[in-house]
Motif scaffolding. Structure first.
Motif, short mmCIF file in Angstrom:
data_model
loop_
_atom_site.label_atom_id
_atom_site.label_comp_id
_atom_site.label_asym_id
_atom_site.label_seq_id
_atom_site.Cartn_x
_atom_site.Cartn_y
_atom_site.Cartn_z
N LYS A 114 7.18 -8.25 6.43
CA LYS A 114 7.76 -9.29 5.60
C LYS A 114 7.37 -10.65 6.17
O LYS A 114 7.70 -10.98 7.30
CB LYS A 114 9.27 -9.16 5.58
CG LYS A 114 9.96 -10.23 4.77
CD LYS A 114 11.46 -10.10 4.88
CE LYS A 114 12.14 -11.25 4.18
NZ LYS A 114 13.57 -11.28 4.44
N ILE A 115 6.66 -11.44 5.37
CA ILE A 115 6.32 -12.80 5.78
C ILE A 115 7.59 -13.63 5.65
O ILE A 115 8.23 -13.64 4.61
CB ILE A 115 5.22 -13.39 4.87
CG1 ILE A 115 3.98 -12.50 4.83
CG2 ILE A 115 4.86 -14.81 5.31
CD1 ILE A 115 3.25 -12.34 6.13
N HIS A 116 7.95 -14.32 6.71
CA HIS A 116 9.16 -15.13 6.67
C HIS A 116 8.85 -16.57 7.08
O HIS A 116 7.71 -16.91 7.42
CB HIS A 116 10.28 -14.53 7.52
CG HIS A 116 9.80 -13.97 8.82
ND1 HIS A 116 9.38 -14.75 9.86
CD2 HIS A 116 9.67 -12.68 9.25
CE1 HIS A 116 9.00 -13.99 10.87
NE2 HIS A 116 9.17 -12.73 10.52
N LEU A 117 9.87 -17.40 7.04
CA LEU A 117 9.69 -18.84 7.27
C LEU A 117 9.03 -19.15 8.62
O LEU A 117 8.23 -20.08 8.73
CB LEU A 117 11.05 -19.54 7.16
CG LEU A 117 11.04 -21.05 7.03
CD1 LEU A 117 10.20 -21.50 5.84
CD2 LEU A 117 12.46 -21.58 6.88
N LYS A 118 9.35 -18.34 9.64
CA LYS A 118 8.79 -18.58 10.97
C LYS A 118 7.26 -18.55 10.95
O LYS A 118 6.61 -19.21 11.77
CB LYS A 118 9.32 -17.52 11.94
CG LYS A 118 9.09 -17.89 13.38
CD LYS A 118 9.44 -16.80 14.39
CE LYS A 118 10.47 -15.82 13.95
NZ LYS A 118 10.61 -14.68 14.87
N THR A 119 6.69 -17.81 10.02
CA THR A 119 5.23 -17.72 9.90
C THR A 119 4.62 -19.11 9.68
O THR A 119 3.50 -19.38 10.11
CB THR A 119 4.86 -16.79 8.73
OG1 THR A 119 5.52 -15.53 8.94
CG2 THR A 119 3.37 -16.58 8.62
N PHE A 120 5.36 -19.99 9.02
CA PHE A 120 4.89 -21.34 8.74
C PHE A 120 5.46 -22.36 9.74
O PHE A 120 4.84 -23.38 9.99
CB PHE A 120 5.25 -21.74 7.31
CG PHE A 120 4.76 -20.73 6.30
CD1 PHE A 120 3.42 -20.67 5.95
CD2 PHE A 120 5.63 -19.81 5.74
CE1 PHE A 120 2.96 -19.72 5.05
CE2 PHE A 120 5.18 -18.86 4.84
CZ PHE A 120 3.84 -18.81 4.49
N GLU A 121 6.64 -22.06 10.28
CA GLU A 121 7.24 -22.98 11.25
C GLU A 121 6.45 -23.04 12.55
O GLU A 121 6.27 -24.11 13.12
CB GLU A 121 8.68 -22.54 11.56
CG GLU A 121 9.65 -22.79 10.42
CD GLU A 121 11.02 -22.22 10.69
OE1 GLU A 121 11.97 -22.69 10.04
OE2 GLU A 121 11.17 -21.31 11.54
N ILE A 122 5.98 -21.89 13.02
CA ILE A 122 5.25 -21.85 14.30
C ILE A 122 4.05 -22.81 14.27
O ILE A 122 3.94 -23.68 15.14
CB ILE A 122 4.84 -20.41 14.68
CG1 ILE A 122 6.09 -19.59 15.02
CG2 ILE A 122 3.86 -20.41 15.85
CD1 ILE A 122 5.84 -18.10 15.14
N PRO A 123 3.15 -22.70 13.29
CA PRO A 123 2.03 -23.66 13.29
C PRO A 123 2.45 -25.09 12.99
O PRO A 123 1.82 -26.03 13.48
CB PRO A 123 1.08 -23.12 12.22
CG PRO A 123 1.87 -22.18 11.40
CD PRO A 123 2.98 -21.67 12.27
N SER A 124 3.52 -25.27 12.21
CA SER A 124 3.94 -26.65 11.90
C SER A 124 4.48 -27.36 13.14
O SER A 124 4.47 -28.58 13.21
CB SER A 124 4.96 -26.68 10.77
OG SER A 124 6.20 -26.17 11.19
N TYR A 125 4.95 -26.59 14.14
CA TYR A 125 5.40 -27.18 15.41
C TYR A 125 4.29 -27.18 16.46
O TYR A 125 4.53 -27.48 17.62
CB TYR A 125 6.61 -26.42 15.95
CG TYR A 125 7.83 -26.54 15.08
CD1 TYR A 125 8.26 -27.77 14.60
CD2 TYR A 125 8.56 -25.41 14.73
CE1 TYR A 125 9.37 -27.87 13.78
CE2 TYR A 125 9.68 -25.51 13.92
CZ TYR A 125 10.08 -26.74 13.45
OH TYR A 125 11.18 -26.83 12.64
N GLY A 126 3.07 -26.81 16.05
CA GLY A 126 1.94 -26.86 16.97
C GLY A 126 1.74 -25.60 17.77
O GLY A 126 1.06 -25.62 18.79
#
Length: 199
Positions: A114-126
């Motif tokens: 399941k793709i979840h929000l963390k998948t996008f948060e990790i790269p957005s925080y560098g």
């Protein structure tokens, strides 16, 4: 819980130096038999294939040796981190694990991912994420250029060993590529624009 606990436990026992950040949780309660769905909810779980896999994987997990992760690895778990501290930790980390396998379904031949929000948060925080490879994930990010993927525990460990030794320059390039992809395609405004264009 689930795959996180098993994979992290194996990596620590194999001598990998990990920092673990999380809110304070009672892990024993999360993994207990009490967390099986109530009889009233079982019907809902059994009504679809993902629910049946979750139930099956929980019963398989109950046959495995219990890992008291919170007690065994207490010295390296950083509890009670707030969001700002976790974001800072992501930025400073070489690699960040992102486990997308639902609950205990990693114990099945084919895990439920399941793709979840963390998948996008990790790269957005560098951060640079190491995550199980799925077709959906590879449609969102480019493997080995924006994210690092694995198909098995052995491959996960190989990737840790390889990417743990590459230069900061190469790591930062991967992190920047992922950050750029998120800001170019995966912000909330991109999702809302897509939704509104359909209605």
């Amino acid at each position: 819980y689930g795959v996180r606990k098993r994979y992290l436990h194996k990596l620590i026992n194999k001598g990998h130096n990990l920092d673990i950040y999380c809110p304070s949780l009672n892990v024993s309660n999360i993994d207990s038999i009490k967390n099986l769905p109530s009889l009233g909810n079982l019907k809902r779980y059994f009504s679809h294939s993902i629910g049946r896999k979750i139930i099956l994987s929980k019963f398989i997990e109950l046959t495995k040796k219990k890992i008291d992760f919170e007690i065994t690895h207490k010295k390296i778990i950083n509890f009670d981190r707030n969001f700002d501290e976790i974001n800072e930790s992501i930025l400073k980390s070489k690699i960040v694990f992102n486990f997308i396998e639902l609950r205990n379904t990693d114990l099945l031949k084919t895990p439920v991912n399941k793709i979840h929000l963390k998948t996008f948060e990790i790269p957005s925080y560098g951060g640079l994420q190491l995550v199980r490879k799925t077709p959906e994930l590879c449609s969102l990010f480019e493997d080995n250029k924006e994210i690092i993927t694995y198909n098995s525990f052995d491959e996960l460990e190989d990737k840790i060993n390889y990417y743990g030794k590459i230069s900061d320059y190469k790591l930062n390039k991967l992190k920047f590529n992922a950050w750029n992809r998120v800001n170019r395609e995966h912000l909330w405004r991109h999702r809302f624009s897509k939704i509104f264009s359909k209605i």
